[in-house]
Design a protein around this motif. Structure first.
Motif, PDB file in Angstrom:
ATOM      1  N   VAL A 195       0.864  -1.177   0.000  1.00 44.85           N
ATOM      2  CA  VAL A 195       0.000   0.000   0.000  1.00 44.85           C
ATOM      3  C   VAL A 195       0.898   1.224   0.000  1.00 44.85           C
ATOM      4  N   ILE A 196       0.776   2.022  -1.060  1.00 40.48           N
ATOM      5  CA  ILE A 196       1.541   3.263  -1.166  1.00 40.48           C
ATOM      6  C   ILE A 196       0.675   4.382  -0.617  1.00 40.48           C
ATOM      7  N   GLU A 197       1.133   5.005   0.433  1.00 42.07           N
ATOM      8  CA  GLU A 197       0.368   6.052   1.100  1.00 42.07           C
ATOM      9  C   GLU A 197       0.682   7.422   0.504  1.00 42.07           C
ATOM     10  N   VAL A 215      -3.404 -11.854   5.328  1.00 36.88           N
ATOM     11  CA  VAL A 215      -2.702 -11.240   4.206  1.00 36.88           C
ATOM     12  C   VAL A 215      -1.484 -10.479   4.716  1.00 36.88           C
ATOM     13  N   THR A 216      -0.412 -10.558   3.952  1.00 37.70           N
ATOM     14  CA  THR A 216       0.796  -9.804   4.271  1.00 37.70           C
ATOM     15  C   THR A 216       0.704  -8.442   3.604  1.00 37.70           C
ATOM     16  N   VAL A 217       0.676  -7.390   4.401  1.00 41.52           N
ATOM     17  CA  VAL A 217       0.574  -6.029   3.901  1.00 41.52           C
ATOM     18  C   VAL A 217       1.829  -5.259   4.290  1.00 41.52           C
ATOM     19  N   THR A 218       2.420  -4.613   3.300  1.00 37.60           N
ATOM     20  CA  THR A 218       3.546  -3.712   3.547  1.00 37.60           C
ATOM     21  C   THR A 218       3.106  -2.317   3.157  1.00 37.60           C
ATOM     22  N   ARG A 219       3.198  -1.404   4.103  1.00 37.08           N
ATOM     23  CA  ARG A 219       2.808  -0.022   3.826  1.00 37.08           C
ATOM     24  C   ARG A 219       4.061   0.796   3.527  1.00 37.08           C
ATOM     25  N   HIS A 220       3.965   1.629   2.491  1.00 40.12           N
ATOM     26  CA  HIS A 220       5.069   2.491   2.062  1.00 40.12           C
ATOM     27  C   HIS A 220       4.610   3.934   2.223  1.00 40.12           C
ATOM     28  N   ALA A 221       5.431   4.765   2.813  1.00 40.09           N
ATOM     29  CA  ALA A 221       5.052   6.145   3.136  1.00 40.09           C
ATOM     30  C   ALA A 221       4.818   6.998   1.897  1.00 40.09           C
ATOM     31  N   ALA A 278       9.375   6.007  -1.464  1.00 38.25           N
ATOM     32  CA  ALA A 278       9.714   4.922  -0.533  1.00 38.25           C
ATOM     33  C   ALA A 278       9.437   3.557  -1.170  1.00 38.25           C
ATOM     34  N   TYR A 279       8.342   3.444  -1.884  1.00 40.13           N
ATOM     35  CA  TYR A 279       8.010   2.193  -2.568  1.00 40.13           C
ATOM     36  C   TYR A 279       9.085   1.846  -3.596  1.00 40.13           C
TER      37      TYR A 279
END
Length: 154
Positions: free
Chosen positions: A30-32, A54-60, A64-65
């Motif tokens: 998830v790109i924030e 679910v594996t969720v990776t958040r990107h600021a 950052a992504y």
């Protein structure tokens, strides 16, 4: 295979996409910023009890992504895509990026993609719901790459 959500606007669509990813063992980036409180009640309702699967990776941010070095090709789903979904060829480590419901993706994100995929629609139709589009493209990508068997789906 990964799903990537670029600055999602609607929590119900995000929850639905997270549930989709959980069902097929696909990690999500998830790109924030998000247009809602991530993990709020509307998102949880749509994701139901699948969100812990679910594996969720958040990107600021987009920057950052990009710096996360996730590997694989970036495939952007866009109404402006040159490659029609029936003609797209997917690889097992592709990252399928979905744009914002309200605005899609900005030009710098679209231009970073290896492939820009468009779902063919009737001329009078503007676009599909982002969660439906994501399900269609992920389903085709998993079919092409034998992903259903690899994730242990039965």
């Amino acid at each position: 295979m990964r799903l990537t959500l670029f600055q999602p606007d609607i929590p119900q669509n995000t929850g639905t996409l997270l549930r989709l990813a959980a069902c097929f063992g696909v990690p999500v980036d998830v790109i924030e910023p998000c247009g809602f409180v991530f993990g709020g009640p509307h998102m949880r309702r749509a994701g139901m009890d699948y969100l812990d699967q679910v594996t969720v990776t958040r990107h600021a941010s987009w920057t950052a992504y990009q710096g996360a070095n996730l590997g694989g090709r970036l495939i952007v789903l866009t109404t402006k895509g040159e490659t029609l979904l029936p003609d797209a060829q997917f690889l097992p480590d592709d990252r399928l990026l979905l744009g914002r419901e309200s605005a899609g993706v900005p030009p710098e994100v679209a231009s970073a993609a290896a492939v820009r995929v468009r779902i063919p629609l009737r001329p009078e139709a503007r676009s599909l719901n982002v969660a439906i589009a994501g399900a269609m493209v992920l389903g085709e990508a998993l079919r092409q790459t034998d992903g259903y068997r690899r994730c242990g789906c039965e």
